[in-house]
Design an enzyme around this catalytic site. Structure first.
Site, PDB file in Angstrom:
ATOM      1  N   ASN A  51      -1.519  12.128  -5.924  1.00  0.00           N
ATOM      2  CA  ASN A  51      -2.409  11.978  -3.676  1.00  0.00           C
ATOM      3  C   ASN A  51      -3.171  13.195  -3.744  1.00  0.00           C
ATOM      4  OD1 ASN A  51       0.540  11.076  -4.349  1.00  0.00           O
ATOM      5  ND2 ASN A  51       1.429  12.691  -3.730  1.00  0.00           N
ATOM      6  N   ARG A  96      12.171   6.374  -4.158  1.00  0.00           N
ATOM      7  CA  ARG A  96      13.650   5.217  -2.946  1.00  0.00           C
ATOM      8  C   ARG A  96      14.334   3.986  -3.884  1.00  0.00           C
ATOM      9  NH1 ARG A  96      10.126   5.604   3.042  1.00  0.00           N
ATOM     10  NH2 ARG A  96      11.041   7.301   3.049  1.00  0.00           N
ATOM     11  N   HIS A 109      -5.913  11.410  -9.390  1.00  0.00           N
ATOM     12  CA  HIS A 109      -7.052  10.973  -8.552  1.00  0.00           C
ATOM     13  C   HIS A 109      -7.898  11.218  -7.351  1.00  0.00           C
ATOM     14  CE1 HIS A 109      -3.618   7.219  -9.484  1.00  0.00           C
ATOM     15  NE2 HIS A 109      -4.604   7.555 -10.307  1.00  0.00           N
ATOM     16  N   ASP A 155      -3.923  14.285  -1.030  1.00  0.00           N
ATOM     17  CA  ASP A 155      -3.989  15.183   0.394  1.00  0.00           C
ATOM     18  C   ASP A 155      -4.234  16.554   0.510  1.00  0.00           C
ATOM     19  OD1 ASP A 155      -1.594  15.807  -0.174  1.00  0.00           O
ATOM     20  OD2 ASP A 155      -0.418  13.884   0.010  1.00  0.00           O
ATOM     21  N   PRO A 175       1.209   7.914   4.936  1.00  0.00           N
ATOM     22  CA  PRO A 175       1.995   6.809   4.663  1.00  0.00           C
ATOM     23  C   PRO A 175       1.604   6.350   2.985  1.00  0.00           C
ATOM     24  CG  PRO A 175       0.384   5.421   6.383  1.00  0.00           C
ATOM     25  CD  PRO A 175      -0.026   7.358   5.994  1.00  0.00           C
ATOM     26  N   ASP A 176       2.941   5.660   2.637  1.00  0.00           N
ATOM     27  CA  ASP A 176       2.274   6.077   1.062  1.00  0.00           C
ATOM     28  C   ASP A 176       2.040   4.308   0.619  1.00  0.00           C
ATOM     29  OD1 ASP A 176       4.486   3.559   0.871  1.00  0.00           O
ATOM     30  OD2 ASP A 176       5.981   4.402   0.549  1.00  0.00           O
ATOM     31  N   PHE A 177       1.502   4.156  -0.513  1.00  0.00           N
ATOM     32  CA  PHE A 177       0.859   2.577  -0.148  1.00  0.00           C
ATOM     33  C   PHE A 177       1.117   1.063  -0.189  1.00  0.00           C
ATOM     34  CE2 PHE A 177      -1.824   6.066  -2.541  1.00  0.00           C
ATOM     35  CZ  PHE A 177      -3.062   6.242  -1.148  1.00  0.00           C
ATOM     36  N   ARG A 178       2.530   1.513  -1.164  1.00  0.00           N
ATOM     37  CA  ARG A 178       3.313  -0.158  -1.400  1.00  0.00           C
ATOM     38  C   ARG A 178       4.273  -0.255  -0.691  1.00  0.00           C
ATOM     39  NH1 ARG A 178       0.339   1.840  -5.588  1.00  0.00           N
ATOM     40  NH2 ARG A 178      -1.481   0.440  -6.828  1.00  0.00           N
ATOM     41  N   SER A 203       5.393   4.289  -7.540  1.00  0.00           N
ATOM     42  CA  SER A 203       5.653   3.080  -7.803  1.00  0.00           C
ATOM     43  C   SER A 203       5.503   3.006  -9.085  1.00  0.00           C
ATOM     44  CB  SER A 203       4.965   2.202  -6.909  1.00  0.00           C
ATOM     45  OG  SER A 203       3.986   2.412  -6.967  1.00  0.00           O
ATOM     46  N   CYS A 206      12.733  11.630  -1.143  1.00  0.00           N
ATOM     47  CA  CYS A 206      12.448  13.373  -2.323  1.00  0.00           C
ATOM     48  C   CYS A 206      13.278  14.117  -1.560  1.00  0.00           C
ATOM     49  CB  CYS A 206      11.587  13.152  -2.651  1.00  0.00           C
ATOM     50  SG  CYS A 206      10.471  12.903  -1.427  1.00  0.00           S
TER      51      CYS A 206
HETATM   52  P1  OAD Z   1       2.615   3.817  -3.497  1.00  0.00           P
HETATM   53  O1  OAD Z   1       2.303   3.322  -2.216  1.00  0.00           O
HETATM   54  O2  OAD Z   1       2.776   2.558  -5.117  1.00  0.00           O
HETATM   55  O3  OAD Z   1       4.288   4.316  -4.248  1.00  0.00           O
HETATM   56  C1  OAD Z   1       5.339   5.275  -3.457  1.00  0.00           C
HETATM   57  C2  OAD Z   1       6.549   5.223  -3.687  1.00  0.00           C
HETATM   58  O4  OAD Z   1       7.259   6.479  -3.258  1.00  0.00           O
HETATM   59  C3  OAD Z   1       7.370   3.663  -3.629  1.00  0.00           C
HETATM   60  O5  OAD Z   1       8.288   3.869  -5.091  1.00  0.00           O
HETATM   61  C4  OAD Z   1       8.655   4.149  -2.439  1.00  0.00           C
HETATM   62  O6  OAD Z   1       9.678   3.542  -2.471  1.00  0.00           O
HETATM   63  C5  OAD Z   1       8.233   5.930  -2.799  1.00  0.00           C
HETATM   64  N1  OAD Z   1       9.103   5.621  -1.633  1.00  0.00           N
HETATM   65  C6  OAD Z   1       8.281   6.337  -0.258  1.00  0.00           C
HETATM   66  N2  OAD Z   1       8.602   7.054   0.172  1.00  0.00           N
HETATM   67  C7  OAD Z   1       9.329   8.202  -0.650  1.00  0.00           C
HETATM   68  C8  OAD Z   1      10.115   9.051   0.040  1.00  0.00           C
HETATM   69  N3  OAD Z   1      10.307   9.679   1.816  1.00  0.00           N
HETATM   70  N4  OAD Z   1      10.923   9.637  -1.088  1.00  0.00           N
HETATM   71  C9  OAD Z   1      11.404   9.182  -2.080  1.00  0.00           C
HETATM   72  N5  OAD Z   1      10.821   8.503  -2.268  1.00  0.00           N
HETATM   73  C10 OAD Z   1       9.945   7.112  -1.936  1.00  0.00           C
HETATM   74  O7  OAD Z   1       2.009   5.005  -4.135  1.00  0.00           O
HETATM   75  P2  OAD Z   1       1.878   5.405  -5.625  1.00  0.00           P
HETATM   76  O8  OAD Z   1       2.646   5.662  -6.313  1.00  0.00           O
HETATM   77  O9  OAD Z   1       1.488   6.689  -5.582  1.00  0.00           O
HETATM   78  O10 OAD Z   1      -5.032   5.298  -6.017  1.00  0.00           O
HETATM   79  O11 OAD Z   1       0.386   4.950  -5.813  1.00  0.00           O
HETATM   80  C11 OAD Z   1      -0.106   5.153  -7.140  1.00  0.00           C
HETATM   81  C12 OAD Z   1      -1.799   5.278  -6.548  1.00  0.00           C
HETATM   82  O12 OAD Z   1      -1.356   3.361  -5.782  1.00  0.00           O
HETATM   83  C13 OAD Z   1      -2.122   6.242  -5.688  1.00  0.00           C
HETATM   84  O13 OAD Z   1      -2.768   7.186  -5.661  1.00  0.00           O
HETATM   85  C14 OAD Z   1      -3.475   5.167  -4.664  1.00  0.00           C
HETATM   86  C15 OAD Z   1      -2.766   3.876  -5.249  1.00  0.00           C
HETATM   87  O14 OAD Z   1      -3.930   2.709  -4.704  1.00  0.00           O
HETATM   88  C16 OAD Z   1      -6.025   5.550  -5.400  1.00  0.00           C
HETATM   89  O15 OAD Z   1      -5.885   5.534  -4.105  1.00  0.00           O
HETATM   90  C17 OAD Z   1      -7.152   5.865  -6.481  1.00  0.00           C
END
Ligand code: OAD
Length: 305
Positions: A116, A235, A135, A118, A42-45, A211, A282
């Site tokens: 990431n 997205r 990170h 991962d 899962p992503d974060f936000r 994001s 993506c």
């Molecule tokens: P976020 O969860 O903040 O953002 C992910 C983005 O990807 C969002 O805009 C989603 O809409 C988009 N998204 C999700 N699935 C997608 C897909 N299949 N195709 C295209 N877009 C998609 O994640 P990050 O921006 O990576 O830090 O977050 C940044 C940092 O915040 C992370 O590295 C982490 C966190 O706190 C640490 O762990 C230090």
């Protein structure tokens, strides 16, 4: 005010034409959690599914405390119970990761800047020297007290049991933490040493699945030269218009929007000369790009290897 356009159109066809052209020799990636979502991480936000919405069982003061260095020292149990879900070895790279490898095979890859942790860029076969894990990562660990360094494999069993990791030296017994950058810690020195030059020499920056909510990463793409094309594949759209227009007694005043980083020209089409936003998942967008470039078979081959 507007400059000569770097692209014939600000869409996928404009991008494909640019990649095929002589001008596009070095492609840089800046990626976030969205590129690993189709791998099952899962992503974060993202509301509802993002990691920060699913941590209730840990009773954290704030979801982001799971990655806070101060909170880890105060209460290590939540992070150590949770980290088994994040370590490399469980998940496989996605088509977007293999696209980065394909770009490298085509001799077009500059560098990859990933938020990431991962390790999927490595697993897709991209050479280590091209990857900046901004990170940090789970590949290496260190003791917070005596600084002894160690590798993931030394801890994998304990991680899978959810144990709090303690230094093996009986005189120390300090907390052993993965070299993931927590809130309150600095990014790896190498990132700051190289970011300016590597971004400046890019002809194209592909910003994917992020994001752009976390600094300083969110500002890295703004280090690009004026003639670098920048593409967001996500997205939803993020960022703001680079200029601000105010009115003073009927007179229009155009100012650089300095209040906010993450400035993309696609946010103000009337002055856009360089940026593209491709909305969607993506992997789907990457497949469309590869189809149009005639690279689909090569991408499929990498994925199936
Ligand atoms: P976020 O969860 O903040 O953002 C992910 C983005 O990807 C969002 O805009 C989603 O809409 C988009 N998204 C999700 N699935 C997608 C897909 N299949 N195709 C295209 N877009 C998609 O994640 P990050 O921006 O990576 O830090 O977050 C940044 C940092 O915040 C992370 O590295 C982490 C966190 O706190 C640490 O762990 C230090």
């Amino acid at each position: 005010m507007s400059e000569k356009p770097l692209l014939s159109s600000f869409d996928i066809d404009g991008l494909v034409e640019y990649i095929k052209s002589e001008r596009c020799k070095k492609i840089t990636f800046m990626v976030g959690a969205g590129i690993s979502v189709s791998a099952g991480i899962p992503d974060f936000r993202s509301p509802g599914t993002g990691l920060y919405y699913t941590l209730q069982e840990y009773n954290l003061p704030d979801p982001m405390s799971i990655f806070s260095i101060d909170y880890l020292k105060e209460n290590p149990t939540p992070f150590y119970s949770f980290q088994k879900n994040l370590i490399p070895g469980i998940y496989k790279p996605t088509p977007t990761h293999y696209f980065m490898k394909l770009i490298e095979q085509k001799n077009l890859l500059g560098t990859i800047w990933t938020q990431n942790i991962d390790g999927l860029e490595h697993l897709a076969g991209v050479p280590e020297k091209k990857i900046y894990e901004c990170h940090g990562s789970f590949w290496t660990f260190h003791c917070l007290k005596c600084q002894r360094k160690s590798k993931l494999e030394e801890w994998r069993d304990k991680i899978n049991k959810g144990e709090v990791l303690k230094c093996k030296s009986t005189q120390c017994l300090g907390l052993v933490k993965p070299d993931v950058v927590f809130f309150g810690e600095n990014l790896p020195k190498k990132v700051f040493e190289d970011i300016q030059d590597k971004v400046f020499e890019s002809d194209l920056i592909l910003i994917i699945g992020t994001s752009l909510a976390v600094t300083p990463f969110s500002g890295f793409f703004e280090l690009a030269a004026r003639d670098t094309v920048r593409v967001l594949i996500n997205r939803e759209a993020v960022g703001t218009c680079p200029i601000r227009v105010t009115e003073n007694g009927g007179e229009k005043i155009i100012q650089v929007n300095q209040n906010y980083q993450r400035r993309f020209f696609f946010q103000c089409p009337e002055i856009n000369f360089r940026d593209i936003f491709l909305q969607g998942d993506c992997d789907d967008v990457i497949y469309q790009i590869c189809d149009k470039l005639g690279w689909r078979d090569e991408l499929d081959q990498l994925i199936s290897q």
